[in-house]
Motif scaffolding. Sequence first.
Motif, PDB file in Angstrom:
ATOM      1  N   MET A  11       1.329  -5.156   5.065  1.00  0.00           N
ATOM      2  CA  MET A  11       0.107  -5.932   4.857  1.00  0.00           C
ATOM      3  C   MET A  11       0.446  -7.250   4.186  1.00  0.00           C
ATOM      4  O   MET A  11       1.268  -7.296   3.286  1.00  0.00           O
ATOM      5  CB  MET A  11      -0.833  -5.166   3.919  1.00  0.00           C
ATOM      6  CG  MET A  11      -1.947  -4.462   4.563  1.00  0.00           C
ATOM      7  SD  MET A  11      -3.111  -3.957   3.269  1.00  0.00           S
ATOM      8  CE  MET A  11      -3.770  -2.529   4.044  1.00  0.00           C
ATOM      9  N   ASP A  15      -4.666  -9.588   3.594  1.00  0.00           N
ATOM     10  CA  ASP A  15      -5.131  -8.262   4.010  1.00  0.00           C
ATOM     11  C   ASP A  15      -5.216  -7.308   2.822  1.00  0.00           C
ATOM     12  O   ASP A  15      -6.148  -6.522   2.708  1.00  0.00           O
ATOM     13  CB  ASP A  15      -4.197  -7.669   5.065  1.00  0.00           C
ATOM     14  CG  ASP A  15      -4.235  -8.434   6.384  1.00  0.00           C
ATOM     15  OD1 ASP A  15      -5.257  -9.094   6.654  1.00  0.00           O
ATOM     16  OD2 ASP A  15      -3.233  -8.383   7.120  1.00  0.00           O
ATOM     17  N   ARG A  16      -4.209  -7.375   1.963  1.00  0.00           N
ATOM     18  CA  ARG A  16      -4.182  -6.492   0.802  1.00  0.00           C
ATOM     19  C   ARG A  16      -5.344  -6.825  -0.141  1.00  0.00           C
ATOM     20  O   ARG A  16      -6.010  -5.940  -0.661  1.00  0.00           O
ATOM     21  CB  ARG A  16      -2.830  -6.622   0.094  1.00  0.00           C
ATOM     22  CG  ARG A  16      -2.580  -5.534  -0.902  1.00  0.00           C
ATOM     23  CD  ARG A  16      -1.155  -5.531  -1.438  1.00  0.00           C
ATOM     24  NE  ARG A  16      -0.250  -5.002  -0.428  1.00  0.00           N
ATOM     25  CZ  ARG A  16       0.675  -5.716   0.200  1.00  0.00           C
ATOM     26  NH1 ARG A  16       0.839  -6.974  -0.053  1.00  0.00           N
ATOM     27  NH2 ARG A  16       1.456  -5.159   1.092  1.00  0.00           N
ATOM     28  N   SER A  18      -8.250  -8.216   0.612  1.00  0.00           N
ATOM     29  CA  SER A  18      -9.483  -7.756   1.238  1.00  0.00           C
ATOM     30  C   SER A  18      -9.618  -6.238   1.149  1.00  0.00           C
ATOM     31  O   SER A  18     -10.680  -5.711   0.813  1.00  0.00           O
ATOM     32  CB  SER A  18      -9.514  -8.211   2.696  1.00  0.00           C
ATOM     33  OG  SER A  18     -10.647  -7.695   3.346  1.00  0.00           O
ATOM     34  N   SER A  19      -8.526  -5.540   1.432  1.00  0.00           N
ATOM     35  CA  SER A  19      -8.543  -4.081   1.413  1.00  0.00           C
ATOM     36  C   SER A  19      -8.835  -3.535   0.014  1.00  0.00           C
ATOM     37  O   SER A  19      -9.659  -2.636  -0.152  1.00  0.00           O
ATOM     38  CB  SER A  19      -7.199  -3.559   1.919  1.00  0.00           C
ATOM     39  OG  SER A  19      -7.149  -2.161   1.840  1.00  0.00           O
ATOM     40  N   LEU A  20      -8.176  -4.097  -0.993  1.00  0.00           N
ATOM     41  CA  LEU A  20      -8.397  -3.629  -2.365  1.00  0.00           C
ATOM     42  C   LEU A  20      -9.822  -3.930  -2.827  1.00  0.00           C
ATOM     43  O   LEU A  20     -10.456  -3.109  -3.500  1.00  0.00           O
ATOM     44  CB  LEU A  20      -7.386  -4.274  -3.313  1.00  0.00           C
ATOM     45  CG  LEU A  20      -5.959  -3.762  -3.202  1.00  0.00           C
ATOM     46  CD1 LEU A  20      -4.992  -4.686  -3.936  1.00  0.00           C
ATOM     47  CD2 LEU A  20      -5.857  -2.336  -3.730  1.00  0.00           C
ATOM     48  N   ARG A  21     -10.320  -5.096  -2.451  1.00  0.00           N
ATOM     49  CA  ARG A  21     -11.700  -5.453  -2.815  1.00  0.00           C
ATOM     50  C   ARG A  21     -12.679  -4.457  -2.221  1.00  0.00           C
ATOM     51  O   ARG A  21     -13.567  -3.936  -2.899  1.00  0.00           O
ATOM     52  CB  ARG A  21     -12.026  -6.875  -2.329  1.00  0.00           C
ATOM     53  CG  ARG A  21     -13.479  -7.276  -2.560  1.00  0.00           C
ATOM     54  CD  ARG A  21     -13.795  -8.630  -1.975  1.00  0.00           C
ATOM     55  NE  ARG A  21     -13.549  -8.754  -0.544  1.00  0.00           N
ATOM     56  CZ  ARG A  21     -14.343  -8.253   0.409  1.00  0.00           C
ATOM     57  NH1 ARG A  21     -15.415  -7.559   0.103  1.00  0.00           N
ATOM     58  NH2 ARG A  21     -14.046  -8.442   1.693  1.00  0.00           N
ATOM     59  N   LYS A  22     -12.482  -4.138  -0.936  1.00  0.00           N
ATOM     60  CA  LYS A  22     -13.381  -3.198  -0.255  1.00  0.00           C
ATOM     61  C   LYS A  22     -13.256  -1.792  -0.818  1.00  0.00           C
ATOM     62  O   LYS A  22     -14.259  -1.084  -0.943  1.00  0.00           O
ATOM     63  CB  LYS A  22     -13.095  -3.193   1.248  1.00  0.00           C
ATOM     64  CG  LYS A  22     -13.521  -4.485   1.931  1.00  0.00           C
ATOM     65  CD  LYS A  22     -13.064  -4.533   3.371  1.00  0.00           C
ATOM     66  CE  LYS A  22     -13.387  -5.868   4.017  1.00  0.00           C
ATOM     67  NZ  LYS A  22     -12.843  -5.967   5.384  1.00  0.00           N
ATOM     68  N   GLU A  23     -12.018  -1.373  -1.165  1.00  0.00           N
ATOM     69  CA  GLU A  23     -11.816  -0.051  -1.763  1.00  0.00           C
ATOM     70  C   GLU A  23     -12.616   0.101  -3.045  1.00  0.00           C
ATOM     71  O   GLU A  23     -13.047   1.199  -3.384  1.00  0.00           O
ATOM     72  CB  GLU A  23     -10.331   0.180  -2.082  1.00  0.00           C
ATOM     73  CG  GLU A  23      -9.490   0.545  -0.891  1.00  0.00           C
ATOM     74  CD  GLU A  23      -8.017   0.672  -1.254  1.00  0.00           C
ATOM     75  OE1 GLU A  23      -7.693   0.851  -2.452  1.00  0.00           O
ATOM     76  OE2 GLU A  23      -7.184   0.588  -0.334  1.00  0.00           O
ATOM     77  N   GLU A  46      -8.785 -14.627   1.596  1.00  0.00           N
ATOM     78  CA  GLU A  46      -8.779 -13.446   2.460  1.00  0.00           C
ATOM     79  C   GLU A  46      -8.476 -13.801   3.913  1.00  0.00           C
ATOM     80  O   GLU A  46      -7.956 -12.976   4.655  1.00  0.00           O
ATOM     81  CB  GLU A  46     -10.095 -12.685   2.348  1.00  0.00           C
ATOM     82  CG  GLU A  46     -10.243 -11.970   1.015  1.00  0.00           C
ATOM     83  CD  GLU A  46     -11.430 -11.031   0.954  1.00  0.00           C
ATOM     84  OE1 GLU A  46     -12.148 -10.864   1.961  1.00  0.00           O
ATOM     85  OE2 GLU A  46     -11.642 -10.436  -0.129  1.00  0.00           O
ATOM     86  N   GLU A  74       4.694  -4.288  -0.606  1.00  0.00           N
ATOM     87  CA  GLU A  74       4.457  -2.948  -0.085  1.00  0.00           C
ATOM     88  C   GLU A  74       4.923  -1.941  -1.140  1.00  0.00           C
ATOM     89  O   GLU A  74       5.791  -2.257  -1.959  1.00  0.00           O
ATOM     90  CB  GLU A  74       5.238  -2.737   1.212  1.00  0.00           C
ATOM     91  CG  GLU A  74       4.772  -3.602   2.353  1.00  0.00           C
ATOM     92  CD  GLU A  74       3.344  -3.302   2.777  1.00  0.00           C
ATOM     93  OE1 GLU A  74       2.963  -2.125   2.870  1.00  0.00           O
ATOM     94  OE2 GLU A  74       2.597  -4.254   3.014  1.00  0.00           O
TER      95      GLU A  74
END
Length: 122
Positions: A11, A15-16, A18-23, A46, A74
């Motif tokens: 990632m 991407d990371r 965005s992903s962490l924010r959504k999590e 983002e 990673e």
Amino acid sequence: MATANSFVLPMSFPDRLSSLRKEQGLTQQQMADKIGMHVSQLKRYEAGTSQPTIDVFRRIALALNVSADMLLFEPDERGPTDRLKLQFEAISKLDEKEREALETVITGVLHMHDAKRWQQNK
């Protein structure tokens, strides 16, 4: 019967982020408010069209309650191998004098390695 090859693509920072924010269940607006910036700037981070300054990067990590390493790398991209992790774990069980002796040996080997590299680069 078909088998699927499963692998995880690395990632990128956008991407990371965005992903962490959504999590964490945060909208872009909530995240922007949390780190004290306009939502349009967070959207650029983002999207990968802009990169945060070190100060903003720090605020992002704090807001998401993650390490800077987690945002950038990673999980297995940095750090010791499993073999070294086991050795470090064993070292932690040594007494203080044994740990100091081992640290001296490791430091000496690292200095020898650095000296060899310097000689090769001349």
